[in-house]
Scaffold this motif. Sequence first.
Motif, PDB file in Angstrom:
ATOM      1  N   ASN A 287       0.817  -1.222   0.000  1.00  0.00           N
ATOM      2  CA  ASN A 287       0.000   0.000   0.000  1.00  0.00           C
ATOM      3  C   ASN A 287       0.851   1.271   0.000  1.00  0.00           C
ATOM      4  O   ASN A 287       0.618   2.192   0.789  1.00  0.00           O
ATOM      5  N   GLY A 288       1.851   1.300  -0.821  1.00  0.00           N
ATOM      6  CA  GLY A 288       2.680   2.501  -0.949  1.00  0.00           C
ATOM      7  C   GLY A 288       3.777   2.617   0.092  1.00  0.00           C
ATOM      8  O   GLY A 288       4.618   3.509   0.016  1.00  0.00           O
ATOM      9  N   ILE A 289       3.764   1.712   1.083  1.00  0.00           N
ATOM     10  CA  ILE A 289       4.799   1.783   2.130  1.00  0.00           C
ATOM     11  C   ILE A 289       5.836   0.696   1.879  1.00  0.00           C
ATOM     12  O   ILE A 289       5.486  -0.471   1.651  1.00  0.00           O
ATOM     13  N   LYS A 290       7.106   1.105   1.916  1.00  0.00           N
ATOM     14  CA  LYS A 290       8.165   0.126   1.664  1.00  0.00           C
ATOM     15  C   LYS A 290       8.421  -0.695   2.925  1.00  0.00           C
ATOM     16  O   LYS A 290       9.005  -0.203   3.898  1.00  0.00           O
ATOM     17  N   ALA A 291       7.954  -1.940   2.900  1.00  0.00           N
ATOM     18  CA  ALA A 291       8.174  -2.825   4.051  1.00  0.00           C
ATOM     19  C   ALA A 291       9.604  -3.343   4.042  1.00  0.00           C
ATOM     20  O   ALA A 291      10.206  -3.591   5.088  1.00  0.00           O
TER      21      ALA A 291
ATOM     22  N   PRO B 201      12.991  -3.743  15.501  1.00  0.00           N
ATOM     23  CA  PRO B 201      11.717  -3.393  16.142  1.00  0.00           C
ATOM     24  C   PRO B 201      10.532  -3.978  15.370  1.00  0.00           C
ATOM     25  O   PRO B 201      10.677  -4.361  14.203  1.00  0.00           O
ATOM     26  N   ASN B 202       9.372  -4.041  16.025  1.00  0.00           N
ATOM     27  CA  ASN B 202       8.173  -4.497  15.312  1.00  0.00           C
ATOM     28  C   ASN B 202       7.951  -3.624  14.081  1.00  0.00           C
ATOM     29  O   ASN B 202       8.112  -2.404  14.136  1.00  0.00           O
ATOM     30  N   GLY B 203       7.602  -4.267  12.983  1.00  0.00           N
ATOM     31  CA  GLY B 203       7.347  -3.512  11.749  1.00  0.00           C
ATOM     32  C   GLY B 203       8.600  -3.162  10.983  1.00  0.00           C
ATOM     33  O   GLY B 203       8.551  -2.404  10.015  1.00  0.00           O
ATOM     34  N   SER B 204       9.731  -3.735  11.402  1.00  0.00           N
ATOM     35  CA  SER B 204      10.985  -3.383  10.713  1.00  0.00           C
ATOM     36  C   SER B 204      11.175  -4.165   9.419  1.00  0.00           C
ATOM     37  O   SER B 204      12.104  -3.902   8.664  1.00  0.00           O
TER      38      SER B 204
ATOM     39  N   ASN C  11      15.727  -2.112  10.339  1.00  0.00           N
ATOM     40  CA  ASN C  11      14.929  -0.996  10.853  1.00  0.00           C
ATOM     41  C   ASN C  11      14.233  -0.334   9.665  1.00  0.00           C
ATOM     42  O   ASN C  11      14.888   0.020   8.676  1.00  0.00           O
ATOM     43  N   ALA C  12      12.916  -0.214   9.742  1.00  0.00           N
ATOM     44  CA  ALA C  12      12.117   0.407   8.673  1.00  0.00           C
ATOM     45  C   ALA C  12      12.432  -0.189   7.303  1.00  0.00           C
ATOM     46  O   ALA C  12      12.562   0.540   6.314  1.00  0.00           O
ATOM     47  N   GLY C  13      12.580  -1.503   7.257  1.00  0.00           N
ATOM     48  CA  GLY C  13      12.783  -2.189   5.972  1.00  0.00           C
ATOM     49  C   GLY C  13      14.195  -2.131   5.449  1.00  0.00           C
ATOM     50  O   GLY C  13      14.480  -2.664   4.369  1.00  0.00           O
TER      51      GLY C  13
ATOM     52  N   ALA D 291      18.024   2.370  18.059  1.00  0.00           N
ATOM     53  CA  ALA D 291      16.826   2.017  17.294  1.00  0.00           C
ATOM     54  C   ALA D 291      16.037   0.878  17.926  1.00  0.00           C
ATOM     55  O   ALA D 291      14.820   0.816  17.792  1.00  0.00           O
ATOM     56  N   TYR D 292      16.713  -0.023  18.600  1.00  0.00           N
ATOM     57  CA  TYR D 292      16.032  -1.255  18.983  1.00  0.00           C
ATOM     58  C   TYR D 292      16.152  -1.578  20.469  1.00  0.00           C
ATOM     59  O   TYR D 292      15.171  -1.879  21.138  1.00  0.00           O
TER      60      TYR D 292
END
Lengths: 243, 288
Positions: free
Chosen positions: A14-18, A37-40, A217-219, A239-240
């Motif tokens: 959905n437009g977000i780079k996982a 982290p969660n969602g990284s 972190n953030a993909g 970060a973590y």
Amino acid sequence: MSQVRAKDLTKIFNGIKAVDDLTIEIRDGNITGIIGPNGSGKTTLVNILTGVIPFEKGSVIVSETKREKVKPFNIHAYGITRTFQAVRLFEQMSVLDNILVVLTERNVFSALFERHKIHHISEAEAILKGVNLWEKKDDNVERLSYGQRKLLEIARAIAMKSEIYFFDEPFAGLFPEMRKIVIDIIYDLKIQDKTVVLIEHDIELIRGLCDRVIVMNAGTLLAEGKPEDVLKDKRVIAAYLGD
Amino acid sequence: MDIFIQLTLNGLIAGSIYALVALGFNLSYGTMRFFDLGYSALIAVGGYTVFFLSRQIGLPLPISILIGTIMAGIAGYIIYLLVYVPLRKRKASNMALLVASLGIFTVIQAVIGIFFSSQFRTLSGPVDAERIFHVFGGSITRIQVIILGTSIVVMFALAIIFRFTTFGKSIRAIGDSEEVSKIVGINTSRIIGYVLFIGSAIAGLVGILVGFDTGITPTMGFSLLLKGVVASIIGGVGNVYGGVVGALFLGLIENYGIWHISTEWKDAIAFGLLILFLYFRPQGIFRK
């Protein structure tokens, strides 16, 4: 030597780079921890490497062969197997059948007439005894506790006799004695020179078990290297790990 | 008492036909997870192949029956390869697959109509189908005995395959999760193809048996499929054994239901039962 490499891998939801232009390598015969982290993007990365979800850009290199696409059916041929964060068993089957189904003849036509032979049962027995589930062999998997389900999924992965094992949070929700079983299994795989990839949040386990750590972190890749070095990295702490 | 025995026999015969349809439908639904309307046309394929081979070409009946059964299986497999595999590769929704199967059903039915007309036909041959046996005061024809016997043999054969062979375990695994099955190395597309071959062959066999009992028309499969689906829902969708129990239950209730009323009420009873199950026990008698 690297057994699995991801090169410039990108996955967009959905437009977000996982996973964002990620390049990593998983070395042959190592236990590699993936933390973050969660969602990284840890599980997304493993889902891509095991063909569960497609990727938009980049490539996956398995045993020096570049793959533009990874399909779930092919990962067995690549020598890869995995477990899931939320356990996925064959719910209609008994504990024993969940193991036997992967100890099968791969030729479909002969499978039509093939029954599991004594050596299949013996193999399944050894695997299930290794996770203390032989006594439950005739139970439907729905009757197992959460921890037992987790162990059975790991046992099924072991039954695959693969070269590369991805374990997604294998220790989550396990009692100490069950954690010890999983630790022993992972060490056993290491002794057999297999490649193990762990997604795990327990830093002490990562420190104790892993030869290498990848921090996401953030993909993106935040750090990678030996646990003792990576876990001291200021960026990783910020970060973590926190203070 | 005699009428009760007769209705029980009729119920078991109808139930065994529904059971075969439910078995085939559950095999397809259990692995592909969509309502395959095309399955109903394969029932007619079996019946008309035997009609063509035995009545028009003059082949011996056993060979015609064998070819008719295999032909339906091959037709099902080819449909899978040509239509469902490409659609599933494109991640087509279940609705798209359903519409595609409706198209297949329409095409096959039309082709049969073009070659054989839509007229009612009967299958007959050296088997003395009309010979009557008397059982506890009820009557049953020879072909109905064959229907019961065939159903029991097919059910046991499938039960053995499901329970004891690695193929059966793979089918159950795919029914649980196709994705995980792929990951553990099961060749899912080939297994589903073989499953559809078996299910379609069963459909063909149903068409042949019904053809000997009551006759064939190009549309014969649709109402049988609906009954098979009702039986599956009553038994528990996706549960192969549940489908058999549901079919026998449906056959008996349908026939006991018309004890004092017209046989025209049969379908109303069957679908009334379906509504009751959907309302009070949507998971069916047996859960998946």
